[in-house]
Design a protein around this motif. Structure first.
Motif, PDB file in Angstrom:
ATOM      1  N   ASP A  15       0.864  -1.176   0.000  1.00  0.00           N
ATOM      2  CA  ASP A  15       0.000   0.000   0.000  1.00  0.00           C
ATOM      3  C   ASP A  15       0.899   1.224   0.000  1.00  0.00           C
ATOM      4  OD1 ASP A  15      -2.182   1.695   0.198  1.00  0.00           O
ATOM      5  OD2 ASP A  15      -3.096   0.601   1.857  1.00  0.00           O
ATOM      6  N   VAL A  17       0.017   4.191   1.329  1.00  0.00           N
ATOM      7  CA  VAL A  17      -0.337   5.061   2.444  1.00  0.00           C
ATOM      8  C   VAL A  17       0.791   4.982   3.469  1.00  0.00           C
ATOM      9  CG1 VAL A  17      -2.011   5.420   4.306  1.00  0.00           C
ATOM     10  CG2 VAL A  17      -2.789   4.724   2.034  1.00  0.00           C
ATOM     11  N   TYR A  18       1.229   6.138   3.987  1.00  0.00           N
ATOM     12  CA  TYR A  18       2.354   6.120   4.927  1.00  0.00           C
ATOM     13  C   TYR A  18       1.929   6.137   6.387  1.00  0.00           C
ATOM     14  CZ  TYR A  18       1.771  11.196   5.337  1.00  0.00           C
ATOM     15  OH  TYR A  18       1.275  12.445   5.554  1.00  0.00           O
ATOM     16  N   ASN A  19       0.676   6.510   6.670  1.00  0.00           N
ATOM     17  CA  ASN A  19       0.246   6.555   8.052  1.00  0.00           C
ATOM     18  C   ASN A  19      -1.246   6.219   8.117  1.00  0.00           C
ATOM     19  OD1 ASN A  19       0.406   6.974  10.815  1.00  0.00           O
ATOM     20  ND2 ASN A  19      -0.028   9.147  10.652  1.00  0.00           N
ATOM     21  N   GLU A  21       1.098   2.769   9.180  1.00  0.00           N
ATOM     22  CA  GLU A  21       1.937   1.869   8.385  1.00  0.00           C
ATOM     23  C   GLU A  21       1.183   0.595   8.024  1.00  0.00           C
ATOM     24  OE1 GLU A  21       6.453   0.132   8.258  1.00  0.00           O
ATOM     25  OE2 GLU A  21       5.594   0.588  10.217  1.00  0.00           O
ATOM     26  N   GLU A  22       0.412   0.074   8.976  1.00  0.00           N
ATOM     27  CA  GLU A  22      -0.398  -1.110   8.678  1.00  0.00           C
ATOM     28  C   GLU A  22      -1.829  -0.662   8.369  1.00  0.00           C
ATOM     29  OE1 GLU A  22      -0.686  -5.594  10.129  1.00  0.00           O
ATOM     30  OE2 GLU A  22      -1.249  -4.181  11.687  1.00  0.00           O
ATOM     31  N   THR A  23      -2.117  -0.520   7.102  1.00  0.00           N
ATOM     32  CA  THR A  23      -3.434  -0.077   6.649  1.00  0.00           C
ATOM     33  C   THR A  23      -4.430  -1.229   6.700  1.00  0.00           C
ATOM     34  OG1 THR A  23      -2.918  -0.637   4.363  1.00  0.00           O
ATOM     35  CG2 THR A  23      -2.365   1.604   5.090  1.00  0.00           C
ATOM     36  N   GLU A  24      -5.701  -0.909   6.487  1.00  0.00           N
ATOM     37  CA  GLU A  24      -6.725  -1.956   6.432  1.00  0.00           C
ATOM     38  C   GLU A  24      -6.403  -2.965   5.329  1.00  0.00           C
ATOM     39  OE1 GLU A  24      -9.347  -2.799   8.392  1.00  0.00           O
ATOM     40  OE2 GLU A  24      -8.464  -1.314   9.725  1.00  0.00           O
ATOM     41  N   LYS A  27      -3.731  -5.267   6.633  1.00  0.00           N
ATOM     42  CA  LYS A  27      -4.294  -6.155   7.666  1.00  0.00           C
ATOM     43  C   LYS A  27      -5.072  -7.298   7.015  1.00  0.00           C
ATOM     44  CE  LYS A  27      -4.862  -2.656  11.249  1.00  0.00           C
ATOM     45  NZ  LYS A  27      -5.831  -1.829  11.984  1.00  0.00           N
ATOM     46  N   TYR A  38       5.446  -3.616   4.017  1.00  0.00           N
ATOM     47  CA  TYR A  38       5.332  -2.344   4.725  1.00  0.00           C
ATOM     48  C   TYR A  38       6.402  -1.354   4.251  1.00  0.00           C
ATOM     49  CZ  TYR A  38       2.557  -5.224   7.855  1.00  0.00           C
ATOM     50  OH  TYR A  38       1.616  -6.068   8.361  1.00  0.00           O
TER      51      TYR A  38
END
Length: 85
Positions: A15, A17-19, A21-24, A27, A38
Motif C-alpha cells: 500500500d 499510504v504512509y500513516n 503503516e499497517e493499513t486496512e 491487515k 510495509y
C-alpha cells in the motif's frame, strides 16, 4: 471478510499510504495469507520530498535524516509537514 478472498490470489500486497503503516488493506492481506509489504508509502513520500528539496535548493538532502524525522513525527501522531501559516 470483505476482499479477503481476492487477496488470497496475491503473494505480496503493498500500500502507498504512509500513516498508519499497517493499513486496512495490509491487515486484510495478512488475514488472507498474503505477504504484506510495509514501508512503501513512507518511501514514496520521502522520495518526493527529497527530489522537491533538491530541485528547489540544488542541495541533495540527508535521506536518512528525513526518514528519522518522519518516523519520529509519525510515532508522536504529529504531521510530517506543518501547514503553511
Amino acid at each position: 471478510e470483505k476482499y479477503i478472498d481476492q487477496l488470497r490470489n496475491y503473494e505480496n500486497v503493498a500500500d502507498i499510504v504512509y500513516n498508519p503503516e499497517e493499513t486496512e488493506l495490509l491487515k486484510r492481506a495478512k488475514l488472507a495469507g498474503s505477504n504484506p509489504l510495509y514501508g512503501f508509502g513512507l518511501e514514496m513520500l520521502i522520495s518526493l520530498f527529497e527530489k522537491t528539496f533538491e530541485i528547489g535548493t540544488n542541495i541533495l538532502p540527508n535521506r536518512e535524516l528525513m526518514f528519522k524525522i518522519a518516523r519520529e513525527r509519525l510515532s508522536q501522531n504529529n504531521p510530517i509537514v506543518s501547514p503553511i501559516p
